[in-house]
Design an enzyme around this catalytic site. Structure first.
Site, short mmCIF file in Angstrom:
data_model
loop_
_atom_site.label_atom_id
_atom_site.label_comp_id
_atom_site.label_asym_id
_atom_site.label_seq_id
_atom_site.Cartn_x
_atom_site.Cartn_y
_atom_site.Cartn_z
N TYR A 81 1.17 -1.22 -0.41
CA TYR A 81 -0.58 -0.22 -0.38
C TYR A 81 0.31 1.27 0.14
O TYR A 81 1.27 2.10 0.86
CB TYR A 81 -1.04 0.02 1.21
CG TYR A 81 -2.07 -0.69 1.33
CD1 TYR A 81 -2.34 -1.55 -0.37
CD2 TYR A 81 -2.86 -0.93 1.97
CE1 TYR A 81 -3.50 -1.65 -0.46
CE2 TYR A 81 -4.52 -1.69 1.58
CZ TYR A 81 -4.64 -2.50 0.54
OH TYR A 81 -5.38 -3.16 0.38
N LYS A 94 3.01 -15.33 -0.10
CA LYS A 94 2.69 -15.59 -2.50
C LYS A 94 3.72 -16.21 -2.93
O LYS A 94 4.63 -15.30 -3.34
CB LYS A 94 2.19 -14.44 -2.73
CG LYS A 94 1.26 -15.17 -4.46
CD LYS A 94 0.37 -16.44 -4.45
CE LYS A 94 0.29 -16.54 -5.58
NZ LYS A 94 -0.28 -17.99 -6.38
N ASP A 118 -4.40 -16.57 -3.04
CA ASP A 118 -5.42 -16.88 -3.33
C ASP A 118 -5.80 -18.80 -2.71
O ASP A 118 -7.69 -18.84 -2.74
CB ASP A 118 -4.75 -16.99 -4.99
CG ASP A 118 -3.46 -17.97 -4.98
OD1 ASP A 118 -2.46 -18.35 -4.32
OD2 ASP A 118 -2.99 -18.57 -6.46
N ASP A 168 -6.02 -6.53 4.40
CA ASP A 168 -7.16 -6.15 3.98
C ASP A 168 -8.39 -7.14 3.22
O ASP A 168 -9.10 -6.38 3.58
CB ASP A 168 -6.76 -4.63 3.70
CG ASP A 168 -7.69 -3.51 3.12
OD1 ASP A 168 -9.04 -3.61 3.83
OD2 ASP A 168 -7.71 -2.87 2.58
N ASP A 199 -11.73 -8.31 4.16
CA ASP A 199 -13.31 -7.59 3.52
C ASP A 199 -14.25 -8.79 4.00
O ASP A 199 -15.43 -8.79 3.50
CB ASP A 199 -12.79 -7.16 2.76
CG ASP A 199 -12.92 -4.92 3.01
OD1 ASP A 199 -12.46 -4.95 4.73
OD2 ASP A 199 -13.01 -4.76 2.15
#
Length: 365
Positions: free
Chosen positions: A142, A195, A228, A252, A256
């Site tokens: 970010y 990842k 993923d 994040d 959600d």
């Protein structure tokens, strides 16, 4: 720390920032519930300090995050922050660090704790989910959080955009330690998210730092998942997860998703904290489409405020604050179980009607 006056009366000074959109509805409702929960406890009081932050602050102070607000926050015990809609701000403010980002950076709020649990009376895609996403809050991908000065995004030409992701061992170990500490008070299971098959150095560093910290917690079970794969597993068997530790962007997105799977994003609480400061902030946004219509679900901020009181109780060693937090959670669950709910949960209650129901239960639980 909170002030303790003669006779044992404790006054907690809490900052309140309305933010934008539905913040003007859900923050005042949260203040009433918090005040009620604290005053039920013997000799426990709250002193609210309302501070400008967001679009209103642009108009009154010339900045969405005024220096005077940031300075005042330093003197307070803890804070509640309403959602902000920085995308709608006029330039140059729209392109600057968001108001919440200013607060996070100023006070080093490195941990974003986001529980996702089902509630009685609320339909959920994952009806047995009860997990916590522990999200690193200062680095990662970010651009508004990973640089001391300036942005992590830049454009060398009009047709090329680049972003820098920042991962430091110190920050990765710090958030891992928070996750393992959380797990010890829960079901003692941490899932490390990465990842490394593609981002081998950056998320590889994150994974390796978490593995190192895991050695300090031999009583906690540890596993790992690629980001993923984990999104699919959360949908299929969310009840299998306890504490998930993730870098900023992954955390994040996952939180959600988990919030919606457990009932509604309007139910998803969040606490931003460091070792010395904490700020309650719901995981959802400012919902400008329903702002001012008395339709917003205040549950997420109610539960965020309960997390804030728990954090303060732990740091102050004051069980009254923890009891006040439990009182809020029980009142929310009681209201939902009685089928009083806002539109996002399929109910007909307005923001104010739901808040009044929770307030009444807070006073009698």
């Amino acid at each position: 720390m909170a002030d303790v006056a003669h006779g044992g009366v404790k006054t907690v000074r809490i900052g309140s920032m309305l933010g934008d959109g539905i913040g003007h509805e859900i923050v005042p409702a949260t203040m009433r519930v918090v005040e009620a929960a604290m005053e039920v406890e013997k000799d426990l009081r709250v002193d609210w300090v309302v501070l400008p932050l967001g679009r209103d602050a642009i108009e009154s102070e010339g900045s969405p995050a005024p220096d005077s607000t940031i300075a005042e926050l330093k003197s307070l015990d803890t804070w509640i922050l309403g959602p902000h809609d920085s995308a709608s701000y006029p330039e140059p403010f729209r392109s600057q660090l968001t108001p919440g980002g200013v607060v996070r950076k100023t006070f080093g709020l490195f941990a974003n704790i986001r529980p996702a649990a089902t509630h009685p009376g609320v339909r959920a895609v994952s009806p047995s989910m009860d997990l916590v996403v522990v999200r690193e809050n200062t680095e990662g991908f970010y651009a508004d959080r990973n640089m001391f000065l300036g942005s992590g995004e830049f454009m060398p030409t009009p047709d090329v955009a680049l972003a820098v992701g920042v991962f430091t061992r110190a920050a990765c170990e710090r958030i891992a330690r928070e996750a393992f500490t959380q797990a010890r008070s829960r079901r003692k299971h941490v899932t490390i998210v990465h990842k490394t098959n593609v981002l081998s150095m950056t998320t590889g560093l994150f994974r390796d730092a978490c593995r190192t910290v895991a050695e300090e917690f031999p009583d906690v079970t540890v596993d790992e998942q690629h980001i993923d794969a984990l999104t699919a597993l959360l949908v299929r068997r969310g009840e299998d997860f306890d504490v998930i530790v993730a870098e900023n962007m992954f955390g994040d997105i996952l939180s959600d998703l988990a919030g919606e799977l457990s009932g509604s994003l309007g139910m998803a609480p969040s606490l931003n904290c460091s070792e010395t400061k904490a700020m309650a902030q719901a995981a959802h946004g400012s919902a400008p489409d329903i702002a001012g219509k008395n339709r917003a679900n205040p549950t997420a901020l109610f539960l965020s405020a309960a997390m804030m009181l728990d954090w303060l109780g732990d740091h102050d060693g004051d069980t009254r604050l923890s009891r006040a937090a439990r009182r809020i959670r029980h009142a929310v669950d009681g209201a939902l179980e009685s089928r009083v709910a806002t539109a996002d949960l399929g109910g007909r209650a307005s923001t104010s009607e739901f808040a009044e129901t929770v307030l009444a239960r807070t006073l009698r639980v």
